[in-house]
Design a protein around this motif. Structure first.
Motif, mmCIF file in Angstrom:
data_model
loop_
_atom_site.group_PDB
_atom_site.id
_atom_site.type_symbol
_atom_site.label_atom_id
_atom_site.label_comp_id
_atom_site.label_asym_id
_atom_site.label_seq_id
_atom_site.Cartn_x
_atom_site.Cartn_y
_atom_site.Cartn_z
ATOM 1 N N SER A 112 0.669 -1.148 -0.006
ATOM 2 C CA SER A 112 -0.006 0.213 -0.055
ATOM 3 C C SER A 112 0.798 1.233 0.017
ATOM 4 O O SER A 112 2.262 0.991 0.323
ATOM 5 C CB SER A 112 -0.832 -0.079 1.339
ATOM 6 N N VAL A 113 0.241 2.180 -0.164
ATOM 7 C CA VAL A 113 1.050 3.697 -0.314
ATOM 8 C C VAL A 113 1.457 4.050 1.016
ATOM 9 O O VAL A 113 2.670 4.283 1.380
ATOM 10 C CB VAL A 113 0.072 4.874 -0.967
ATOM 11 N N ALA A 114 0.771 3.479 2.189
ATOM 12 C CA ALA A 114 0.978 3.722 3.556
ATOM 13 C C ALA A 114 2.397 3.187 3.937
ATOM 14 O O ALA A 114 3.351 3.478 4.466
ATOM 15 C CB ALA A 114 0.136 3.479 4.449
ATOM 16 N N GLU A 115 2.465 1.788 3.381
ATOM 17 C CA GLU A 115 3.682 0.949 3.583
ATOM 18 C C GLU A 115 4.862 1.467 2.945
ATOM 19 O O GLU A 115 6.079 1.525 3.499
ATOM 20 C CB GLU A 115 3.215 -0.275 3.161
ATOM 21 N N LEU A 116 4.747 2.074 1.729
ATOM 22 C CA LEU A 116 5.690 2.807 0.858
ATOM 23 C C LEU A 116 6.408 3.903 1.639
ATOM 24 O O LEU A 116 7.390 4.232 1.939
ATOM 25 C CB LEU A 116 5.191 3.227 -0.568
ATOM 26 N N VAL A 117 5.212 4.718 2.246
ATOM 27 C CA VAL A 117 5.780 5.748 2.974
ATOM 28 C C VAL A 117 6.619 5.513 4.179
ATOM 29 O O VAL A 117 7.554 6.094 4.383
ATOM 30 C CB VAL A 117 4.637 6.823 3.235
ATOM 31 N N ASP A 118 5.903 4.715 4.926
ATOM 32 C CA ASP A 118 6.797 4.143 6.061
ATOM 33 C C ASP A 118 8.094 3.530 5.765
ATOM 34 O O ASP A 118 9.121 3.853 6.482
ATOM 35 C CB ASP A 118 5.780 2.895 6.702
ATOM 36 N N LYS A 119 8.442 2.785 4.608
ATOM 37 C CA LYS A 119 9.513 2.520 4.438
ATOM 38 C C LYS A 119 10.491 3.364 3.932
ATOM 39 O O LYS A 119 11.836 3.246 4.148
ATOM 40 C CB LYS A 119 9.427 1.311 3.005
ATOM 41 N N LEU A 120 9.975 4.472 3.059
ATOM 42 C CA LEU A 120 10.987 5.478 2.541
ATOM 43 C C LEU A 120 11.351 6.300 4.065
ATOM 44 O O LEU A 120 12.473 6.708 3.980
ATOM 45 C CB LEU A 120 10.026 6.235 1.652
ATOM 46 N N LYS A 121 10.308 6.423 4.939
ATOM 47 C CA LYS A 121 10.788 7.207 6.258
ATOM 48 C C LYS A 121 11.627 6.255 7.032
ATOM 49 O O LYS A 121 12.711 6.954 7.303
ATOM 50 C CB LYS A 121 9.399 7.381 6.953
ATOM 51 N N GLU A 123 13.169 3.079 6.666
ATOM 52 C CA GLU A 123 14.060 2.094 6.266
ATOM 53 C C GLU A 123 15.084 2.881 5.517
ATOM 54 O O GLU A 123 16.269 2.946 5.562
ATOM 55 C CB GLU A 123 13.550 0.908 5.426
ATOM 56 N N ALA A 124 14.627 3.727 4.081
ATOM 57 C CA ALA A 124 15.474 4.217 3.190
ATOM 58 C C ALA A 124 15.863 5.651 3.894
ATOM 59 O O ALA A 124 17.004 6.035 3.766
ATOM 60 C CB ALA A 124 14.807 4.646 2.123
ATOM 61 N N LYS A 125 15.025 5.998 4.870
ATOM 62 C CA LYS A 125 15.207 7.343 5.535
ATOM 63 C C LYS A 125 15.431 8.593 4.606
ATOM 64 O O LYS A 125 16.563 9.422 4.558
ATOM 65 C CB LYS A 125 16.531 7.265 6.418
ATOM 66 N N VAL A 126 14.482 8.742 3.376
ATOM 67 C CA VAL A 126 14.728 9.573 2.555
ATOM 68 C C VAL A 126 13.707 10.762 2.485
ATOM 69 O O VAL A 126 13.648 11.584 1.794
ATOM 70 C CB VAL A 126 14.846 8.984 0.973
ATOM 71 N N LEU A 127 12.800 10.283 3.422
ATOM 72 C CA LEU A 127 11.782 11.412 3.719
ATOM 73 C C LEU A 127 11.620 12.120 5.162
ATOM 74 O O LEU A 127 12.414 11.408 6.102
ATOM 75 C CB LEU A 127 10.114 10.687 3.766
#
Ligand code: AMP
Length: 249
Positions: free
Chosen positions: A234-243, A245-249
């Motif tokens: 989901s989009v929510a999971e994507l935003v969570d991972k970007l924030k 795991e990837a720490k790009v947000l």
């Protein structure tokens, strides 16, 4: 007006380049070689200048092994009048090539040297600039438009964020960028005609130029392998991972 066009033989741009097992360079044995794409653009521009009556003779030059004759033949099939092979099995560097070209300029007396902006194998982007400096000539690099007028050239250059137009005095060194033109394919009759056009062979020693390498390649390696991606639900999971795991947000 005579135009000298230096053309480099490189690994074909559509071939996947393989690094040698010992890391000393890239594999060139049994690999398709072609003219450097920016040199094709330079040849095309010279041929258009001749067709428009602005150039009188086009001399294609390649520095390298005997096989670089094929690259010169391609230039001749596109419309160059004659060729010069500076034959050398050394690993030639931009400064060495610029010195060879300077010696040829002194012998041939062209008013324009039209090079590619860059060779796609070594990505140096140095030869044209070094040649202009050695000759003390004007230079117009990364040209996307060239207009000859009254002993001068108007050169439009691709620069960050836009286009810059320069007026430069002849004689001049110009390097071709991608959008200068679209190179033609050589027709079969022109390929046949090119077989009869003359190619002179000289050596760096004939030109009085020392081309021994000054730079030692320590190691050539493959780029890091890309890691596999993951599918998110989901989009929510994507935003969570970007924030988190990837720490790009
Ligand atoms: P580079 O500075 O190596 O990126 O090359 C820029 C341009 O210099 C090329 O597009 C060619 O026009 C010319 N050039 C570089 N190497 C050679 C070569 N071995 N023989 C002829 N021209 C060359």
């Amino acid at each position: 007006m005579k135009v000298l066009v230096p053309v480099k033989r490189v690994i074909d741009a559509y071939v996947k380049v393989r690094v040698k097992a010992d890391g000393s360079g890239v594999e060139t044995q049994n690999v398709k070689m072609s003219m450097n794409p920016f040199c094709e653009i330079a040849v095309e521009e010279a041929v258009r200048m001749k067709e428009a009556g602005a150039a009188s003779e086009i001399v294609a030059v390649s520095c390298g092994p005997q096989a670089a004759q094929e690259t010169i033949r391609t230039a001749l099939a596109m419309g160059a009048d004659r060729g010069i092979l500076v034959q050398s099995d050394e690993a030639l560097e931009p400064l060495g090539i610029a010195k060879l070209l300077k010696a040829l300029v002194e012998k041939e007396g062209p008013e324009i040297v039209l090079l590619g902006k860059q060779a796609v194998d070594s990505d140096h982007n140095q030869t044209g600039q070094m040649l202009a400096a050695l000759l003390g000539w004007s230079q117009g690099t990364f040209a996307s438009k060239i207009e000859p007028a009254d002993g001068k050239l108007k050169v439009t250059r691709e620069i960050d964020g836009g286009l810059e137009t320069l007026e430069i005095k002849l004689p001049a060194v110009v390097t071709a960028d991608l959008r200068l033109n679209e190179p033609r394919y050589a027709s079969l009759p022109n390929i046949m005609k090119a077989k009869k056009k003359p190619i002179e062979t000289v050596t760096p020693a004939d030109l009085g130029v020392e081309v021994a390498p000054r730079v030692k390649t320590l190691k050539v390696g493959e780029p890091p392998v890309r890691e596999a991606g993951v599918k998110v639900g989901s989009v929510a999971e994507l935003v969570d991972k970007l924030k988190n795991e990837a720490k790009v947000l």
